[in-house]
Design a protein around this motif. Structure first.
Motif, PDB file in Angstrom:
ATOM      1  N   SER A  58       0.487   8.340  -5.482  1.00  0.00           N
ATOM      2  CA  SER A  58       1.162   7.132  -5.964  1.00  0.00           C
ATOM      3  C   SER A  58       1.855   7.402  -7.293  1.00  0.00           C
ATOM      4  CB  SER A  58       0.196   5.951  -6.113  1.00  0.00           C
ATOM      5  OG  SER A  58      -0.409   5.968  -7.404  1.00  0.00           O
ATOM      6  N   PHE A  59       2.708   6.437  -7.685  1.00  0.00           N
ATOM      7  CA  PHE A  59       3.452   6.550  -8.950  1.00  0.00           C
ATOM      8  C   PHE A  59       2.558   6.533 -10.175  1.00  0.00           C
ATOM      9  CE2 PHE A  59       3.183   2.279 -10.819  1.00  0.00           C
ATOM     10  CZ  PHE A  59       2.712   1.533  -9.751  1.00  0.00           C
ATOM     11  N   LYS A  60       1.306   6.166 -10.004  1.00  0.00           N
ATOM     12  CA  LYS A  60       0.423   6.026 -11.176  1.00  0.00           C
ATOM     13  C   LYS A  60       0.265   7.336 -11.933  1.00  0.00           C
ATOM     14  CE  LYS A  60      -0.608   1.791  -9.997  1.00  0.00           C
ATOM     15  NZ  LYS A  60      -0.346   0.594 -10.770  1.00  0.00           N
ATOM     16  N   ASP A  61       0.467   8.462 -11.251  1.00  0.00           N
ATOM     17  CA  ASP A  61       0.304   9.769 -11.890  1.00  0.00           C
ATOM     18  C   ASP A  61       1.291   9.969 -13.041  1.00  0.00           C
ATOM     19  OD1 ASP A  61      -1.652  10.212 -10.023  1.00  0.00           O
ATOM     20  OD2 ASP A  61      -0.384  11.420  -8.709  1.00  0.00           O
ATOM     21  N   ALA A  82      -9.250  -1.204 -14.888  1.00  0.00           N
ATOM     22  CA  ALA A  82      -9.453  -2.083 -13.729  1.00  0.00           C
ATOM     23  C   ALA A  82      -8.417  -1.632 -12.721  1.00  0.00           C
ATOM     24  CB  ALA A  82      -9.185  -3.525 -14.118  1.00  0.00           C
ATOM     25  N   SER A  83      -8.710  -1.757 -11.428  1.00  0.00           N
ATOM     26  CA  SER A  83      -7.715  -1.255 -10.482  1.00  0.00           C
ATOM     27  C   SER A  83      -7.831  -1.878  -9.104  1.00  0.00           C
ATOM     28  CB  SER A  83      -7.850   0.259 -10.373  1.00  0.00           C
ATOM     29  OG  SER A  83      -6.845   0.779  -9.534  1.00  0.00           O
ATOM     30  N   THR A  84      -6.661  -2.020  -8.474  1.00  0.00           N
ATOM     31  CA  THR A  84      -6.630  -2.357  -7.052  1.00  0.00           C
ATOM     32  C   THR A  84      -6.672  -1.062  -6.227  1.00  0.00           C
ATOM     33  OG1 THR A  84      -4.206  -2.406  -7.122  1.00  0.00           O
ATOM     34  CG2 THR A  84      -5.355  -4.517  -7.398  1.00  0.00           C
ATOM     35  N   GLY A  85      -6.892   0.073  -6.888  1.00  0.00           N
ATOM     36  CA  GLY A  85      -7.151   1.333  -6.177  1.00  0.00           C
ATOM     37  C   GLY A  85      -6.394   2.536  -6.662  1.00  0.00           C
ATOM     38  N   ASN A  86      -5.083   2.425  -6.783  1.00  0.00           N
ATOM     39  CA  ASN A  86      -4.297   3.620  -7.136  1.00  0.00           C
ATOM     40  C   ASN A  86      -4.494   4.071  -8.578  1.00  0.00           C
ATOM     41  OD1 ASN A  86      -3.046   4.350  -4.715  1.00  0.00           O
ATOM     42  ND2 ASN A  86      -1.609   2.635  -4.900  1.00  0.00           N
ATOM     43  N   THR A  87      -4.563   3.123  -9.504  1.00  0.00           N
ATOM     44  CA  THR A  87      -4.801   3.502 -10.894  1.00  0.00           C
ATOM     45  C   THR A  87      -6.139   4.220 -11.009  1.00  0.00           C
ATOM     46  OG1 THR A  87      -3.503   1.636 -11.681  1.00  0.00           O
ATOM     47  CG2 THR A  87      -5.023   2.608 -13.249  1.00  0.00           C
ATOM     48  N   SER A  88      -7.137   3.727 -10.290  1.00  0.00           N
ATOM     49  CA  SER A  88      -8.465   4.359 -10.378  1.00  0.00           C
ATOM     50  C   SER A  88      -8.431   5.768  -9.797  1.00  0.00           C
ATOM     51  CB  SER A  88      -9.531   3.500  -9.703  1.00  0.00           C
ATOM     52  OG  SER A  88      -9.258   3.332  -8.324  1.00  0.00           O
ATOM     53  N   VAL A 186       6.096  -5.701  -7.237  1.00  0.00           N
ATOM     54  CA  VAL A 186       5.556  -6.135  -8.530  1.00  0.00           C
ATOM     55  C   VAL A 186       4.121  -6.613  -8.356  1.00  0.00           C
ATOM     56  CG1 VAL A 186       5.790  -7.806 -10.411  1.00  0.00           C
ATOM     57  CG2 VAL A 186       7.837  -6.777  -9.415  1.00  0.00           C
ATOM     58  N   GLY A 187       3.210  -6.005  -9.100  1.00  0.00           N
ATOM     59  CA  GLY A 187       1.809  -6.414  -9.086  1.00  0.00           C
ATOM     60  C   GLY A 187       1.415  -6.833 -10.485  1.00  0.00           C
ATOM     61  N   ASN A 188       0.921  -5.854 -11.263  1.00  0.00           N
ATOM     62  CA  ASN A 188       0.584  -6.136 -12.649  1.00  0.00           C
ATOM     63  C   ASN A 188       1.837  -6.067 -13.532  1.00  0.00           C
ATOM     64  OD1 ASN A 188      -1.615  -6.939 -14.209  1.00  0.00           O
ATOM     65  ND2 ASN A 188      -2.010  -4.868 -14.948  1.00  0.00           N
ATOM     66  N   ALA A 189       2.946  -5.670 -12.924  1.00  0.00           N
ATOM     67  CA  ALA A 189       4.287  -5.704 -13.515  1.00  0.00           C
ATOM     68  C   ALA A 189       4.579  -4.595 -14.531  1.00  0.00           C
ATOM     69  CB  ALA A 189       4.608  -7.078 -14.101  1.00  0.00           C
ATOM     70  N   GLY A 190       3.727  -3.580 -14.564  1.00  0.00           N
ATOM     71  CA  GLY A 190       3.977  -2.439 -15.454  1.00  0.00           C
ATOM     72  C   GLY A 190       5.148  -1.595 -14.985  1.00  0.00           C
ATOM     73  N   ASN A 191       5.263  -1.399 -13.682  1.00  0.00           N
ATOM     74  CA  ASN A 191       6.257  -0.452 -13.195  1.00  0.00           C
ATOM     75  C   ASN A 191       7.682  -0.973 -13.346  1.00  0.00           C
ATOM     76  OD1 ASN A 191       6.403   2.209 -12.322  1.00  0.00           O
ATOM     77  ND2 ASN A 191       6.543   1.654 -10.157  1.00  0.00           N
ATOM     78  N   ILE A 192       7.899  -2.250 -13.071  1.00  0.00           N
ATOM     79  CA  ILE A 192       9.261  -2.803 -13.247  1.00  0.00           C
ATOM     80  C   ILE A 192       9.654  -2.725 -14.724  1.00  0.00           C
ATOM     81  CG2 ILE A 192       8.499  -5.244 -13.408  1.00  0.00           C
ATOM     82  CD1 ILE A 192      11.068  -6.021 -11.895  1.00  0.00           C
ATOM     83  N   THR A 239      -3.119  -5.010  -0.664  1.00  0.00           N
ATOM     84  CA  THR A 239      -4.176  -5.158  -1.685  1.00  0.00           C
ATOM     85  C   THR A 239      -3.776  -4.580  -3.042  1.00  0.00           C
ATOM     86  OG1 THR A 239      -5.221  -3.155  -0.802  1.00  0.00           O
ATOM     87  CG2 THR A 239      -6.111  -5.283  -0.062  1.00  0.00           C
ATOM     88  N   ALA A 240      -2.870  -3.599  -3.045  1.00  0.00           N
ATOM     89  CA  ALA A 240      -2.454  -2.992  -4.322  1.00  0.00           C
ATOM     90  C   ALA A 240      -1.801  -4.008  -5.249  1.00  0.00           C
ATOM     91  CB  ALA A 240      -1.500  -1.827  -4.069  1.00  0.00           C
ATOM     92  N   ILE A 241      -1.156  -5.030  -4.672  1.00  0.00           N
ATOM     93  CA  ILE A 241      -0.465  -6.028  -5.508  1.00  0.00           C
ATOM     94  C   ILE A 241      -1.110  -7.419  -5.367  1.00  0.00           C
ATOM     95  CG2 ILE A 241       1.725  -4.815  -5.740  1.00  0.00           C
ATOM     96  CD1 ILE A 241       2.841  -6.504  -3.403  1.00  0.00           C
ATOM     97  N   VAL A 286       4.338   4.616   4.108  1.00  0.00           N
ATOM     98  CA  VAL A 286       3.944   4.079   2.800  1.00  0.00           C
ATOM     99  C   VAL A 286       2.771   3.123   2.983  1.00  0.00           C
ATOM    100  CG1 VAL A 286       6.330   4.217   1.985  1.00  0.00           C
ATOM    101  CG2 VAL A 286       5.472   2.041   2.912  1.00  0.00           C
ATOM    102  N   GLU A 287       2.148   2.760   1.878  1.00  0.00           N
ATOM    103  CA  GLU A 287       1.117   1.731   1.980  1.00  0.00           C
ATOM    104  C   GLU A 287       1.794   0.348   1.949  1.00  0.00           C
ATOM    105  OE1 GLU A 287      -1.224   0.605  -1.510  1.00  0.00           O
ATOM    106  OE2 GLU A 287      -0.773   2.623  -2.264  1.00  0.00           O
ATOM    107  N   PRO A 288       1.110  -0.693   2.414  1.00  0.00           N
ATOM    108  CA  PRO A 288       1.767  -1.995   2.543  1.00  0.00           C
ATOM    109  C   PRO A 288       2.459  -2.491   1.268  1.00  0.00           C
ATOM    110  CG  PRO A 288      -0.309  -2.025   3.703  1.00  0.00           C
ATOM    111  CD  PRO A 288      -0.244  -0.697   2.991  1.00  0.00           C
ATOM    112  N   VAL A 318       9.256   3.284  -3.286  1.00  0.00           N
ATOM    113  CA  VAL A 318       8.109   3.137  -2.392  1.00  0.00           C
ATOM    114  C   VAL A 318       6.947   3.831  -3.094  1.00  0.00           C
ATOM    115  CG1 VAL A 318       9.230   2.578  -0.220  1.00  0.00           C
ATOM    116  CG2 VAL A 318       9.099   4.956  -0.888  1.00  0.00           C
ATOM    117  N   THR A 319       6.008   2.995  -3.548  1.00  0.00           N
ATOM    118  CA  THR A 319       5.086   3.350  -4.627  1.00  0.00           C
ATOM    119  C   THR A 319       3.880   4.206  -4.238  1.00  0.00           C
ATOM    120  OG1 THR A 319       4.257   1.134  -4.195  1.00  0.00           O
ATOM    121  CG2 THR A 319       5.621   1.405  -6.157  1.00  0.00           C
ATOM    122  N   GLY A 320       3.402   4.057  -2.988  1.00  0.00           N
ATOM    123  CA  GLY A 320       2.168   4.774  -2.632  1.00  0.00           C
ATOM    124  C   GLY A 320       2.195   5.256  -1.191  1.00  0.00           C
TER     125      GLY A 320
END
Ligand code: F0G
Length: 352
Positions: A58-61, A82-88, A186-192, A239-241, A286-288, A318-320
């Motif tokens: 994922s882009f989190k790297d 805290a994470s919906t998965g990818n950050t963790s 857009v989830g936690n809105a860091g990437n945008i 679930t990621a967002i 990709v993931e959903p 496409v993030t993950g």
């Protein structure tokens, strides 16, 4: 010279010095894949920024190589998110690679994809599932990291945004300019926030000329920015967002407004349709949550948004990677037929 990771490549744009101990898995430099199928469907030339091809999928790297390197530079011993998965998954991998940092993650119990949980565990993070959602987990992590010598590595950590902005640089380098449109989940809105910062910085130093309209997409059941108020019980298959109170809410709105773009919502059905279409007609799994950007441009195209923009370039992040969430994939396929190991039977089934 071969690619040595984004800190090495974009060092002049990043807050690092010769003293920063760089922890890298050679993240970044992901492909920008043209999609004929989506171009035919939408109008503008559609490119997919394939972030699932980063080291942990994922882009989190991009943000984590920065956050972990800076945590080490500061002398931290423990990082937390805290994470919906990818950050963790990413925090766990980069902490493991540092061989010095302990990584603690809080996840919403029952709402993270199987692949991501496996990653955090195999990289030896301490994983704590809470009886609550991502927003509650982030509040806890903020409280803990405010009171104890523990480094927060969620995207409110500014080094995360610094690392993530390099995706915009790569796009401009590949296209020789910024695209006209950029679509992103857009989830936690860091990437945008990070992309918009990256596009603006590149333009400022003359490495690109234009700026894209930023098109952000939330899941309809977790669309606080679209609704204009926090969502207490966010729900979506992506679930990621699945986030009801994004930490970077204000800066996401700024990206939208400064760029003349929009932030809209897409339903779970629209997300799943785009998810299947990407795999079936672009060859990109990709993931959903990642499919939200594609669902979004398909929706805008139906509304005529891209009329008169045939020559424009539209990049979708496409993030993950799709393998992160095998359960969703399996739910959306029919099981293979089981036949005797006999050539005639098999030929008949194929229709040969
Ligand atoms: N796509 C994927 C696959 C994600 O994992 C996330 C966020 C997003 C999109 C949204 O990005 O939060 O910067 O707006 N995942 C975070 C996590 C929340 O914990 O892994 P955002």
């Amino acid at each position: 010279m071969s690619w040595q990771g984004l800190i090495h490549h974009y060092r002049e744009f990043l807050p690092v010095t010769d003293k920063t101990p760089v922890i890298s898995l050679l993240e970044g430099n992901t492909p920008l894949v043209f999609s004929q199928d989506l171009t035919d469907a939408v109008g503008p030339q559609v490119y997919l920024k394939y972030e699932g091809l980063n080291p942990t999928g994922s882009f989190k790297d991009r943000g984590m190589t920065m956050a972990i390197s800076k945590a080490l530079e500061k002398g931290s011993k423990i990082v937390m998110c805290a994470s919906t998965g990818n950050t963790s998954a990413s925090a766990a991998a980069y902490s493991a690679r540092s061989r010095k940092l302990k990584c603690v993650v809080l996840i919403p119990d029952g709402n993270i994809a199987l692949g991501k949980l496996a990653q955090a565990m195999i990289h030896q993070a301490q994983v704590i599932a809470i009886k609550g959602n991502f927003d509650q987990a982030l509040t806890l992590v903020k409280d803990i990291t405010n009171q104890y010598p523990v480094e927060l590595v969620n995207s409110i950590n500014p080094y995360r945004i610094e690392g993530q902005k390099t995706a915009a640089f790569e796009i401009c380098d590949t296209l020789s300019d910024a695209p006209e449109f950029h679509a992103i989940p857009v989830g936690n809105a860091g990437n945008i926030t990070a992309y918009w910062k990256g596009y603006k910085e590149y333009k400022k130093v003359g490495r690109s000329k234009g700026l894209p309209k930023m098109l952000g997409f939330q899941a309809a059941g977790a669309a606080p920015i679209v609704l204009g108020h926090p969502v207490e019980k966010p729900e979506t298959i992506a679930t990621a967002i699945r986030i009801g109170n994004p930490a970077s809410w204000k800066s996401a709105e700024a990206a939208r407004d400064e760029s003349g773009g929009l932030i809209d919502a897409v339903t779970d059905d629209e997300i799943l349709e785009a998810y299947k279409r990407l795999a079936a007609a672009s060859g990109v799994f990709v993931e959903p949550a990642s499919a939200a950007s594609v669902a979004g441009i398909l929706k805008l195209s139906r509304q005529g948004y891209f009329r008169n923009h045939k020559k424009a370039r539209l990049v979708c992040t496409v993030t993950g990677h799709g393998l992160k969430d095998p359960n969703i994939a399996i739910k959306n396929i029919t099981n293979p037929v089981v036949l005797e190991a006999d050539i005639k039977t098999i030929l008949k089934e194929i229709g040969l």
